[in-house]
Design an enzyme around this catalytic site. Structure first.
Site, mmCIF file in Angstrom:
data_model
loop_
_atom_site.group_PDB
_atom_site.id
_atom_site.type_symbol
_atom_site.label_atom_id
_atom_site.label_comp_id
_atom_site.label_asym_id
_atom_site.label_seq_id
_atom_site.Cartn_x
_atom_site.Cartn_y
_atom_site.Cartn_z
ATOM 1 N N GLY A 299 0.815 -1.212 0.000
ATOM 2 C CA GLY A 299 0.000 0.000 0.000
ATOM 3 C C GLY A 299 0.848 1.260 0.000
ATOM 4 O O GLY A 299 0.526 2.246 -0.667
ATOM 5 N N GLN B 234 -7.632 0.379 3.875
ATOM 6 C CA GLN B 234 -8.474 -0.167 4.947
ATOM 7 C C GLN B 234 -9.875 -0.531 4.458
ATOM 8 O O GLN B 234 -10.649 -1.138 5.191
ATOM 9 C CB GLN B 234 -8.590 0.842 6.101
ATOM 10 C CG GLN B 234 -7.300 1.041 6.876
ATOM 11 C CD GLN B 234 -6.886 -0.182 7.667
ATOM 12 O OE1 GLN B 234 -7.720 -1.002 8.071
ATOM 13 N NE2 GLN B 234 -5.594 -0.333 7.900
ATOM 14 N N SER C 56 -3.973 -2.847 -0.574
ATOM 15 C CA SER C 56 -2.895 -3.679 -0.056
ATOM 16 C C SER C 56 -3.427 -5.063 0.310
ATOM 17 O O SER C 56 -4.426 -5.189 1.026
ATOM 18 C CB SER C 56 -2.289 -3.005 1.177
ATOM 19 O OG SER C 56 -1.320 -3.856 1.750
ATOM 20 N N GLY C 57 -2.752 -6.089 -0.179
ATOM 21 C CA GLY C 57 -3.245 -7.451 -0.029
ATOM 22 C C GLY C 57 -3.371 -7.961 1.402
ATOM 23 O O GLY C 57 -4.344 -8.616 1.748
ATOM 24 N N HIS C 58 -2.386 -7.630 2.254
ATOM 25 C CA HIS C 58 -2.374 -8.268 3.579
ATOM 26 C C HIS C 58 -3.461 -7.738 4.497
ATOM 27 O O HIS C 58 -3.632 -8.257 5.605
ATOM 28 C CB HIS C 58 -0.989 -8.151 4.224
ATOM 29 C CG HIS C 58 -0.646 -6.809 4.746
ATOM 30 N ND1 HIS C 58 -0.727 -6.489 6.073
ATOM 31 C CD2 HIS C 58 -0.221 -5.681 4.117
ATOM 32 C CE1 HIS C 58 -0.353 -5.232 6.245
ATOM 33 N NE2 HIS C 58 -0.046 -4.725 5.078
ATOM 34 N N ASN D 251 -7.595 4.159 9.225
ATOM 35 C CA ASN D 251 -7.071 2.939 9.833
ATOM 36 C C ASN D 251 -7.199 2.916 11.353
ATOM 37 O O ASN D 251 -7.234 1.852 11.947
ATOM 38 C CB ASN D 251 -5.603 2.748 9.438
ATOM 39 C CG ASN D 251 -4.779 3.997 9.628
ATOM 40 O OD1 ASN D 251 -5.182 5.088 9.201
ATOM 41 N ND2 ASN D 251 -3.638 3.879 10.257
ATOM 42 N N CYS E 237 3.520 5.856 23.842
ATOM 43 C CA CYS E 237 4.358 4.817 24.445
ATOM 44 C C CYS E 237 4.255 3.498 23.694
ATOM 45 O O CYS E 237 5.175 2.707 23.693
ATOM 46 C CB CYS E 237 3.954 4.600 25.886
ATOM 47 S SG CYS E 237 4.153 6.081 26.859
ATOM 48 N N THR F 57 10.694 -7.634 -11.823
ATOM 49 C CA THR F 57 10.080 -8.935 -12.091
ATOM 50 C C THR F 57 8.935 -9.164 -11.112
ATOM 51 O O THR F 57 9.053 -8.908 -9.918
ATOM 52 C CB THR F 57 11.138 -10.049 -11.968
ATOM 53 O OG1 THR F 57 12.182 -9.760 -12.903
ATOM 54 C CG2 THR F 57 10.536 -11.414 -12.280
#
Lengths: 392, 148
Positions: free
Chosen positions: A70, A179, A199-201, A151, A325, A237
């Site tokens: 992404g 998202q 984005s694939g994941h 997100n 944090c 490639t």
């Protein structure tokens, strides 16, 4: 019990997707740019995936370009359009103040190179309006880039209306839909956008593969120089396994979309209701409307996010936080600050994000564990004492 | 970011959590804006810290450093407690991730602030003991608490 509730960060690869990819780790090793049959097999697999992606978002296969993620899609879209059309249109870009870092940092880099960026402020639920976009337009505006869905809090922007404003003023529009794709209906024709990142994941494909939709006739400059892959637009490639996985995953996600959305929204609402009933002094940072089905962002006042995450993790629950944090940054999440949260409440945020694999039992388990964690940390917090003293 | 087993132990099972009704030295440092506040309660008898408790708002490292700092000063004299540095807290915890070093600074300062309170109540000048005005450790960009 183990509960994976961080699907906005990444998702588990679907076993069927893994199955579809397996040939690419075996006999499907040809280079798609070659002319012999071994290469043609690989080329066919890539083109099949291109069709699957095109069908899922309603465009021509020739308008889909595979990328590595992404972030690459966002960078290519924004930088590519900015540099390509600056001379003709100008050097002004419009965006929002809740974009992903992939967009923000790309724009920051362009600012150093002489571009001017307008960051539209969102309201307290995380929305911008088409009117804001219209008011920000200038004769030298070269691009509008506004995310489809956020997100962190899950707000869904009125992209269709914003794109109509862009179109009527002859300005190109890109949307980061990382998202959104696989989670809500995404139709580039209906939305009217010129470029869209995915984005694939984020929808059960592997990491390392994404795509950019580029409307026919729109010509972003290339990010990289190299060979003639992806019709001379994106050299390198092809990641055959990843591309096959992306195609299989997007096909599956869109086939079950309506049913999955209902299930996931049910889980979201159950969690929000349960949190409000069991944890006093919470603030739900997820908007009340136009939101992703699977995102719950909540601030538990007077305690800090990272300590909540550690205790959730000890109980087998994976979630994330907008606390400084938790991220290693010095400031809490820019999105939570943008919707007007004071720093201390932004530090106390936790995000749960769900997918169709999550269950009602998992939600009830979170609702069993989370209030105890909040109570335990509040008993340790000097701010909690002060807040209660103020009331007494 | 990975915490040592010791940090996780002191976060999961913090020592000396709570308040002391008969504390004669109380120190609070930090700022909610920065995401961490430590409050330390001391019971000091003939210059010996006989009891110590803390309350902390903050991340895992903030809780663990508070817990470890209270352990390090318990039973010590005021002068010995003032020798306790943030480095000693880090070492006792088998290390901290770099972004969490400021938590250990905060723990050192919370101890100093509590002792300072005790000394002032006794009519002494904390500066004579080498105690400087507490600040956040200077690692936060999120506030102007340090005035620097």
């Amino acid at each position: 019990m183990f509960v994976y509730a961080d699907n906005a960060a990444t998702t588990k690869i679907d076993p069927e997707v893994v199955q579809a990819m397996m040939p690419a780790f075996g006999e499907l090793y040809g280079n798609p740019s070659t002319i012999y049959s071994k290469g043609r097999e690989a080329k066919e697999a890539v083109e099949k995936a291109r069709e699957q992606v095109a069908k899922a978002i309603n465009c021509r296969p020739s308008e889909i370009y595979f990328t590595s993620c992404g972030t690459e899609s966002d960078n290519w879209a924004i930088r590519g359009i900015a540099t390509r059309y600056a001379a003709k249109k100008g050097k002004h870009i419009i965006t929002t103040n809740i974009e992903h870092h992939a967009v923000f940092e790309c724009l920051k880099a362009l600012e150093k190179e002489g571009f001017e960026v307008t960051y539209l402020p969102v309201d307290e639920e995380g929305f911008v309006t088409p009117e804001q976009v219209k008011a920000a337009l200038r004769p030298d505006t070269v691009l509008i880039t506004i995310m489809t869905a956020n997100n962190e809090i899950g707000s869904i922007q009125p992209i269709e209306e914003i794109a109509a404003v862009a179109k009527s003023h002859g300005v190109l529009i890109h949307t980061d839909a990382v998202q959104a794709v696989g989670h809500i209906p995404v139709d580039v024709q209906k939305m009217g956008v010129d470029l869209l990142s995915l984005s694939g994941h984020k929808f059960h494909a592997p990491k390392g593969v994404g795509a950019l939709y580029v409307r026919r006739g729109v010509l972003p400059d290339n990010l990289m120089n190299g060979g003639g892959q992806e019709r001379n637009r994106r050299p390198g490639t092809e990641n055959i396994a990843g591309i096959i996985g992306l195609g299989a995953a997007i096909e599956k996600a869109t086939a079950n979309l309506e049913q999955d959305m209902k299930h996931v929204a049910f889980l979201r609402d159950r969690l929000i209701d349960g949190i409000l009933k069991t944890i006093p002094k919470c603030k739900i940072n997820t908007p009340s409307h136009d939101r992703l089905p699977g995102t719950v962002n909540v601030s538990v006042k007077h305690i800090e996010g990272e300590s909540m995450l550690l205790l959730l993790d000890m109980n087998g629950i994976c979630a994330t936080s907008g606390s400084a944090c938790a991220s290693g940054d010095l400031d809490p999440s820019h999105v939570l600050l943008a919707i007007g949260l004071p720093h201390e409440i932004a530090h106390g945020s936790v995000r749960f994000s769900f997918c169709a694999d999550n269950t009602v039992e998992e939600i009830d388990y979170i609702l069993d564990v989370f209030p105890k964690i909040a109570q335990r940390l509040r008993e340790m917090s000097p701010l909690w004492d002060e807040a209660n003293q103020d009331e007494n | 970011m990975i915490y040592s087993a010791k940090v996780m132990d002191h976060f999961m099972n913090p020592r000396n959590v709570g308040e002391l009704a008969d504390a004669n030295g109380i120190g609070e440092v930090g700022n909610p804006k920065c995401g961490d506040i430590m409050k330390i309660y001391l019971k000091i008898d003939h210059d010996i810290i006989t009891d110590v408790k803390f309350k902390t708002f903050g991340c895992g490292a903030a809780v663990a450093t508070s817990s470890m700092a209270t352990e390090l000063i318990k039973g010590k004299s005021v002068k010995e407690a003032l020798q306790m540095t943030n480095k000693a807290v880090i070492e006792a915890l088998d290390g901290l991730p770099p972004v969490k070093i400021h938590c250990s600074v905060l723990a050192e300062e919370a101890v100093q602030a509590a002792i300072s309170d005790y000394l002032v109540k006794k009519g002494e000048n904390p500066a004579d003991y080498g105690i400087k005005a507490p600040h956040c450790g200077g690692s936060c960009s999120c506030c102007d608490h340090c005035g620097e």
